[in-house]
Design a protein around this motif. Structure first.
Motif, PDB file in Angstrom:
ATOM      1  N   GLY B  16      96.772 -15.790  17.783  1.00 27.64           N
ATOM      2  CA  GLY B  16      95.626 -14.897  17.679  1.00 27.64           C
ATOM      3  C   GLY B  16      95.714 -13.965  16.505  1.00 27.64           C
ATOM      4  N   THR B  17      96.937 -13.718  15.994  1.00 30.16           N
ATOM      5  CA  THR B  17      97.015 -12.872  14.804  1.00 30.16           C
ATOM      6  C   THR B  17      96.727 -13.722  13.585  1.00 30.16           C
ATOM      7  OG1 THR B  17      99.345 -13.285  14.678  1.00 30.16           O
ATOM      8  CG2 THR B  17      98.671 -11.238  15.740  1.00 30.16           C
ATOM      9  N   LEU B  18      96.344 -13.023  12.559  1.00 29.86           N
ATOM     10  CA  LEU B  18      95.925 -13.697  11.324  1.00 29.86           C
ATOM     11  C   LEU B  18      97.148 -14.217  10.587  1.00 29.86           C
ATOM     12  CD1 LEU B  18      93.479 -14.102   9.367  1.00 29.86           C
ATOM     13  CD2 LEU B  18      94.152 -11.962   8.349  1.00 29.86           C
ATOM     14  N   PRO B  19      97.296 -15.545  10.409  1.00 27.68           N
ATOM     15  CA  PRO B  19      98.432 -16.034   9.617  1.00 27.68           C
ATOM     16  C   PRO B  19      98.169 -15.874   8.120  1.00 27.68           C
ATOM     17  CG  PRO B  19      97.157 -17.873  10.488  1.00 27.68           C
ATOM     18  CD  PRO B  19      96.433 -16.624  10.881  1.00 27.68           C
ATOM     19  N   VAL B 184      89.823 -23.272  10.375  1.00 27.84           N
ATOM     20  CA  VAL B 184      89.210 -24.480  10.927  1.00 27.84           C
ATOM     21  C   VAL B 184      90.275 -25.420  11.466  1.00 27.84           C
ATOM     22  CG1 VAL B 184      87.697 -26.404  10.376  1.00 27.84           C
ATOM     23  CG2 VAL B 184      87.383 -24.232   9.249  1.00 27.84           C
ATOM     24  N   ARG B 185      91.402 -25.490  10.757  1.00 29.28           N
ATOM     25  CA  ARG B 185      92.411 -26.466  11.141  1.00 29.28           C
ATOM     26  C   ARG B 185      93.758 -25.877  10.817  1.00 29.28           C
ATOM     27  NH1 ARG B 185      94.962 -30.358   8.475  1.00 29.28           N
ATOM     28  NH2 ARG B 185      95.697 -32.130   9.689  1.00 29.28           N
ATOM     29  N   ARG B 186      94.716 -26.205  11.664  1.00 29.60           N
ATOM     30  CA  ARG B 186      96.055 -25.682  11.431  1.00 29.60           C
ATOM     31  C   ARG B 186      97.029 -26.677  12.006  1.00 29.60           C
ATOM     32  NH1 ARG B 186      97.933 -20.045  14.076  1.00 29.60           N
ATOM     33  NH2 ARG B 186      99.863 -19.719  12.930  1.00 29.60           N
ATOM     34  N   ARG B 187      97.978 -27.082  11.187  1.00 30.51           N
ATOM     35  CA  ARG B 187      98.945 -28.072  11.687  1.00 30.51           C
ATOM     36  C   ARG B 187      99.904 -27.400  12.630  1.00 30.51           C
ATOM     37  NH1 ARG B 187     101.362 -31.373   6.831  1.00 30.51           N
ATOM     38  NH2 ARG B 187     103.310 -31.028   7.938  1.00 30.51           N
ATOM     39  N   GLY B 188     100.027 -27.957  13.820  1.00 28.85           N
ATOM     40  CA  GLY B 188     100.989 -27.438  14.773  1.00 28.85           C
ATOM     41  C   GLY B 188     100.627 -26.071  15.291  1.00 28.85           C
ATOM     42  N   GLY B 189      99.371 -25.809  15.444  1.00 29.75           N
ATOM     43  CA  GLY B 189      98.999 -24.512  15.999  1.00 29.75           C
ATOM     44  C   GLY B 189      97.543 -24.509  16.382  1.00 29.75           C
ATOM     45  N   PRO B 190      97.157 -23.497  17.112  1.00 33.28           N
ATOM     46  CA  PRO B 190      95.753 -23.436  17.521  1.00 33.28           C
ATOM     47  C   PRO B 190      94.867 -23.148  16.310  1.00 33.28           C
ATOM     48  CG  PRO B 190      96.879 -21.433  18.126  1.00 33.28           C
ATOM     49  CD  PRO B 190      97.914 -22.335  17.563  1.00 33.28           C
ATOM     50  N   ALA B 191      93.650 -23.617  16.401  1.00 34.03           N
ATOM     51  CA  ALA B 191      92.717 -23.379  15.299  1.00 34.03           C
ATOM     52  C   ALA B 191      91.384 -22.952  15.899  1.00 34.03           C
ATOM     53  CB  ALA B 191      92.546 -24.634  14.454  1.00 34.03           C
ATOM     54  N   GLY B 192      90.459 -22.641  15.026  1.00 32.82           N
ATOM     55  CA  GLY B 192      89.127 -22.288  15.492  1.00 32.82           C
ATOM     56  C   GLY B 192      88.908 -20.798  15.634  1.00 32.82           C
ATOM     57  N   GLN B 193      89.939 -19.982  15.336  1.00 27.99           N
ATOM     58  CA  GLN B 193      89.714 -18.535  15.444  1.00 27.99           C
ATOM     59  C   GLN B 193      88.918 -18.045  14.241  1.00 27.99           C
ATOM     60  OE1 GLN B 193      92.821 -19.965  15.476  1.00 27.99           O
ATOM     61  NE2 GLN B 193      94.245 -18.653  16.616  1.00 27.99           N
ATOM     62  N   ARG B 194      88.234 -16.939  14.469  1.00 30.27           N
ATOM     63  CA  ARG B 194      87.507 -16.327  13.359  1.00 30.27           C
ATOM     64  C   ARG B 194      87.925 -14.873  13.263  1.00 30.27           C
ATOM     65  NH1 ARG B 194      81.505 -16.822  14.282  1.00 30.27           N
ATOM     66  NH2 ARG B 194      81.325 -16.948  12.029  1.00 30.27           N
ATOM     67  N   TRP B 195      87.885 -14.384  12.028  1.00 31.64           N
ATOM     68  CA  TRP B 195      88.224 -12.979  11.803  1.00 31.64           C
ATOM     69  C   TRP B 195      87.206 -12.379  10.848  1.00 31.64           C
ATOM     70  CZ3 TRP B 195      92.036 -16.726  11.942  1.00 31.64           C
ATOM     71  CH2 TRP B 195      93.069 -16.540  12.870  1.00 31.64           C
ATOM     72  N   ARG B 196      87.029 -11.091  11.023  1.00 33.09           N
ATOM     73  CA  ARG B 196      86.276 -10.348  10.021  1.00 33.09           C
ATOM     74  C   ARG B 196      87.289  -9.460   9.314  1.00 33.09           C
ATOM     75  NH1 ARG B 196      81.640  -7.174   9.424  1.00 33.09           N
ATOM     76  NH2 ARG B 196      82.381  -5.584  10.819  1.00 33.09           N
ATOM     77  N   LEU B 197      87.392  -9.607   8.012  1.00 32.37           N
ATOM     78  CA  LEU B 197      88.437  -8.884   7.282  1.00 32.37           C
ATOM     79  C   LEU B 197      87.801  -7.902   6.321  1.00 32.37           C
ATOM     80  CD1 LEU B 197      90.689 -11.900   6.298  1.00 32.37           C
ATOM     81  CD2 LEU B 197      90.966 -10.377   8.239  1.00 32.37           C
ATOM     82  N   GLU B 198      88.434  -6.754   6.229  1.00 27.26           N
ATOM     83  CA  GLU B 198      87.968  -5.774   5.246  1.00 27.26           C
ATOM     84  C   GLU B 198      89.140  -5.414   4.349  1.00 27.26           C
ATOM     85  OE1 GLU B 198      85.214  -1.946   5.748  1.00 27.26           O
ATOM     86  OE2 GLU B 198      87.327  -1.594   6.158  1.00 27.26           O
ATOM     87  N   TRP B 199      88.877  -5.334   3.060  1.00 25.15           N
ATOM     88  CA  TRP B 199      89.942  -4.966   2.121  1.00 25.15           C
ATOM     89  C   TRP B 199      90.222  -3.485   2.236  1.00 25.15           C
ATOM     90  CZ3 TRP B 199      93.575  -7.337  -0.385  1.00 25.15           C
ATOM     91  CH2 TRP B 199      94.270  -6.669  -1.382  1.00 25.15           C
ATOM     92  N   ASN B 200      91.475  -3.181   2.412  1.00 25.67           N
ATOM     93  CA  ASN B 200      91.882  -1.790   2.549  1.00 25.67           C
ATOM     94  C   ASN B 200      92.618  -1.392   1.276  1.00 25.67           C
ATOM     95  OD1 ASN B 200      93.017   0.637   3.210  1.00 25.67           O
ATOM     96  ND2 ASN B 200      93.387   0.048   5.331  1.00 25.67           N
ATOM     97  N   GLU B 201      91.955  -0.576   0.476  1.00 21.78           N
ATOM     98  CA  GLU B 201      92.502  -0.282  -0.831  1.00 21.78           C
ATOM     99  C   GLU B 201      93.769   0.565  -0.737  1.00 21.78           C
ATOM    100  OE1 GLU B 201      90.387   1.066  -4.933  1.00 21.78           O
ATOM    101  OE2 GLU B 201      89.290  -0.015  -3.412  1.00 21.78           O
ATOM    102  N   ASP B 202      93.835   1.404   0.296  1.00 19.16           N
ATOM    103  CA  ASP B 202      94.996   2.286   0.409  1.00 19.16           C
ATOM    104  C   ASP B 202      96.267   1.493   0.686  1.00 19.16           C
ATOM    105  OD1 ASP B 202      93.274   4.320   0.033  1.00 19.16           O
ATOM    106  OD2 ASP B 202      92.929   4.673   2.167  1.00 19.16           O
ATOM    107  N   HIS B 203      96.142   0.454   1.508  1.00 11.35           N
ATOM    108  CA  HIS B 203      97.332  -0.319   1.854  1.00 11.35           C
ATOM    109  C   HIS B 203      97.463  -1.580   1.025  1.00 11.35           C
ATOM    110  CE1 HIS B 203      96.623   2.168   5.456  1.00 11.35           C
ATOM    111  NE2 HIS B 203      97.926   2.288   5.391  1.00 11.35           N
ATOM    112  N   GLY B 204      96.416  -1.888   0.242  1.00  5.50           N
ATOM    113  CA  GLY B 204      96.499  -3.078  -0.599  1.00  5.50           C
ATOM    114  C   GLY B 204      96.565  -4.354   0.207  1.00  5.50           C
ATOM    115  N   GLY B 205      95.781  -4.446   1.269  1.00  8.41           N
ATOM    116  CA  GLY B 205      95.785  -5.664   2.070  1.00  8.41           C
ATOM    117  C   GLY B 205      94.507  -5.756   2.892  1.00  8.41           C
ATOM    118  N   PHE B 206      94.355  -6.905   3.543  1.00 13.84           N
ATOM    119  CA  PHE B 206      93.174  -7.064   4.392  1.00 13.84           C
ATOM    120  C   PHE B 206      93.449  -6.471   5.771  1.00 13.84           C
ATOM    121  CE2 PHE B 206      91.978 -10.486   1.408  1.00 13.84           C
ATOM    122  CZ  PHE B 206      90.667 -10.079   1.184  1.00 13.84           C
ATOM    123  N   ARG B 207      92.405  -5.919   6.340  1.00 17.08           N
ATOM    124  CA  ARG B 207      92.495  -5.280   7.645  1.00 17.08           C
ATOM    125  C   ARG B 207      91.525  -6.029   8.546  1.00 17.08           C
ATOM    126  NH1 ARG B 207      90.167  -0.019   9.517  1.00 17.08           N
ATOM    127  NH2 ARG B 207      88.616  -0.267   7.895  1.00 17.08           N
TER     128      ARG B 207
END
Lengths: 451, 244
Positions: B16-19, B184-207
């Motif tokens: 469930g977490t974003l890989p 959409v697809r992931r080898r050896g793991g669940p797939a089909g999850q969706r995320w909404r990501l926002e760029w976080n400039e302070d941390h330099g990563g997606f949130r």
């Protein structure tokens, strides 16, 4: 000269004397380079060539003149090589030759004016006031008195010109180009064999270059076929290398991409290898653990390889440029020529898109007049409603690059950039080319995509 | 398969977490041409790469107007533009070959390959080759596919990325980079999850943002002239009454 011009004159003075004077800024570095090139060319006449800064060359032609049919013939050929504006002189030693060439006169150095001593203005005027006009006058006086009145330099220069002390020529030592040749008693029928020979030659060249602390940047291999056909393969590397393996990889890559494949025909008679461009490359320490050489920029080998295969202009890096217009604020340059240029610290400026459209694409826009963000635009036939907008960021034209750009109204079109988001959540960078005060119907362009 | 699937290790993120786009793997990112900036931002932001080494971006030559990465825009994503090396390939075959060479060398921090359309040369064999190269050099390889149908490949993950409406800033300005991504697809793991990501400039990563809270439309929509009143629920949902 004929019109009364001389060096050291002010430009206004010179123009007053000769109104249609062509002028160019002085570039001492370029002059020095030309002089060095000339010195290189003079090696055809004598092995001992010295630079006589800033604008002279000294050639020691002792024992060389007879090869060209006497001194006169030699001088004619040298002057033809260098150019008709050359002044030259022949003398038994270099100080006299220099004085004769620069200060005219016949073959006798005693008739030269005292200016040939090249002393400062005070000493020269002192000599003239004492009634000493030529070097012959000086030579007749006791040297001790001259040294006391006009300095030791005057005496040492005088004695050098008269040939009483030596004036050695310090020749420019031209480095021998790295060039290897292998000839075969029987022609080589297979390309692979030829490449093995090339690898051996590369190893030899690497050894020579290591002694000189050099590394090759441009390599040329010429394959001479027995039917007098020649194939020349040139490879370039971004960093100086000596490793034969790296050059061989590039050569094989070059052979693979030849439009006209390499054909040994009746075999290769001879192979030559030349290092056309070499840079300083110090010997590297070999790491004890792995036995491999240290490698600083580990992507350079890949860049070389891809540059050879796809062309130099296909492997590029982004460099910043000090310009305002967004498409000119950066440039793509071949990565072979330049290793990553550092980007300046970010300024506090409005955000820039991740992708720029090159060139900007015209879009149809509905927007309020004069300074409102677009409400709706059509790009590639699809209509987008603008939901959110920010702007304008006004970027003026580069009037200073335009002829007459400083005149009012001639500066070019100002751009108003807006950052907008459409109904689908896509963010764009769009600009109006021109203010309504500048032109009646400014067009809109899409210039970038924000993520 | 001769090689057994690696068992889930303790470092594996809980489901469930974003890989991230992990090293020594091949990842596919699908996007439409209009979302290309978002796809690139996702690739640059999510790729698990070393910070100092160069990033290779390989692209096929396209006719007509093209995209050029903007240095300042890259910097906003935390990528030093001096690290980017852009390679233009003549065609798809040359692109794959150059990508393979790049993936084999351990020099770059990551290899990103842009491609457009069906790209016939990219198949199971080609993707497997890329994976073997990436496993050898331990760098991530990302292939971005524009306007393309998913094809069977050996890639570890396949994503679709599109832009999403951002949370507006003051004065109705567009907000931070917001993406909608689907695994959409992931080898050896669940797939089909969706995320909404926002760029976080302070941390330099997606949130990660909650998926369902779209910014309310009444806040977003500008007061457009002549807005049509929506049809009432009665009119649309009520079953038709028989008249006869």
């Amino acid at each position: 000269m004929r019109q009364g011009l001389s060096s050291g004159m002010t430009l206004a003075d010179a123009r007053a004397r000769s109104p249609d004077l062509a002028t160019a800024p002085h570039d001492p570095i370029a002059d020095a380079r030309v002089l060095e090139q000339l010195a290189g060319a003079m090696i055809a006449f004598t092995p001992l060539v010295a630079l006589d800064a800033p604008d002279g060359l000294l050639l020691d032609v002792t024992g060389c003149a007879h090869l060209f049919g006497g001194e006169e013939a030699l001088v004619r050929r040298v002057v033809k090589e260098v150019g008709p504006t050359t002044r030259h002189a022949l003398a038994p030693h270099s100080a006299a030759a220099r004085a004769l060439a620069r200060f005219g006169g016949k073959d006798d150095v005693r008739t030269l004016p005292v200016a040939a001593l090249e002393l400062d203005e005070g000493a020269l005027s002192g000599l003239r006031r004492a009634g000493l006009e030529t070097l012959g006058d000086l030579a007749a006086r006791p040297m001790a008195g001259l040294a006391a009145r006009f300095g030791e330099l005057a005496v040492s220069r005088l004695r050098a010109i008269l040939g009483e002390t030596g004036s050695p020529v310090i020749p420019v030592r031209l480095t021998e180009p790295i060039r290897l040749e292998t000839r075969f008693p029987e022609p080589l029928g297979r390309t692979d064999d030829a490449l093995e020979v090339v690898e051996d030659m590369l190893t030899q060249a690497g050894r020579t270059m290591e002694q000189r602390q050099l590394g090759g940047r441009r390599w040329a291999v010429t394959l001479h076929r027995s039917d007098n056909q020649r194939r020349r393969l040139v490879v370039e590397t971004g960093l100086a290398v000596r490793d034969p393996g790296a050059v061989m990889r590039l050569l094989r890559e070059r052979i693979d991409t030849l439009s006209d494949p390499l054909d040994p025909g009746f075999g290769f008679d001879a192979i030559t290898l030349a290092v056309l461009h070499a840079d300083h490359l110090p010997s590297r320490q070999i790491l004890l653990e792995s036995g491999k050489e240290e490698n600083a920029d580990n992507v350079s080998a890949l860049v070389d390889q891809l540059s050879v295969r796809l062309g130099e202009d296909s492997v590029r890096r982004l460099i910043p440029r000090d310009r305002h217009l967004p498409e000119k604020a950066q440039a793509l340059v071949p990565a072979l020529r330049l290793r990553g240029a550092p980007w300046p610290e970010p300024e506090d400026m409005p955000p820039r898109p991740l992708l720029l459209l090159d060139p900007p694409q015209p879009v149809e826009v509905i927007a309020g007049v004069p300074d409102s963000p677009p409400q709706r635009f059509r790009w590639k036939g699809r209509l987008h409603d603008v939901i959110l907008a920010e702007g304008p960021e006004r970027i003026g034209a580069e009037w200073w690059l335009k002829r007459g750009g400083h005149m009012p109204g001639a500066a070019g079109e100002t751009r108003d950039y807006y950052r907008i988001e459409d109904g689908a959540g896509r963010r764009y960078w769009i600009f109006r080319h021109g203010l309504f005060s500048e032109k009646p119907d400014p067009r809109w362009y899409l210039h970038g995509l924000f993520p | 398969m001769s090689r057994p699937q690696a068992p889930a290790c303790i470092e594996d993120p809980p489901p469930g977490t974003l890989p991230r786009l992990a090293r020594a793997q091949l990842h596919e990112v699908h996007a439409a041409a209009e979302d290309w900036a978002s796809a690139l931002a996702f690739a640059f932001g999510m790729v698990d790469a070393e910070k100092a080494r160069p990033v290779l971006l390989l692209r096929p030559r396209r006719k007509g107007a093209g995209f050029v990465p903007c240095g300042e825009g890259l910097r906003a994503l935390g990528v030093d533009p001096a690290r980017l090396v852009i390679v233009d390939a003549r065609n798809d075959a040359a692109l794959l070959r150059a990508g393979l060479d790049a993936a084999r060398s351990s020099g770059p921090a990551a290899v990103l390959m842009e491609s457009w359309g069906p790209m016939r040369e990219y198949d199971l064999v080609a993707s497997r080759r890329l994976i073997l190269a990436a496993e050898g050099s331990r760098i991530p390889v990302v292939i971005l596919r524009g306007d393309a149908e998913p094809r069977s490949s050996a890639a570890h993950t396949r994503w679709t990325v599109s832009s999403a409406p951002s949370a507006p800033l003051e004065m109705r300005a567009p907000g931070a980079t917001t993406l909608l991504v689907e695994l959409v697809r992931r080898r050896g793991g669940p797939a089909g999850q969706r995320w909404r990501l926002e760029w976080n400039e302070d941390h330099g990563g997606f949130r990660e943002l909650p998926l369902d809270t779209q910014p309310a439309t009444e806040e977003r929509g500008p007061p457009l002239p002549g807005t049509v009143v929506p049809l009432s629920a009665v009119r649309t949902r009520a079953p038709l009454r028989r008249t006869a």
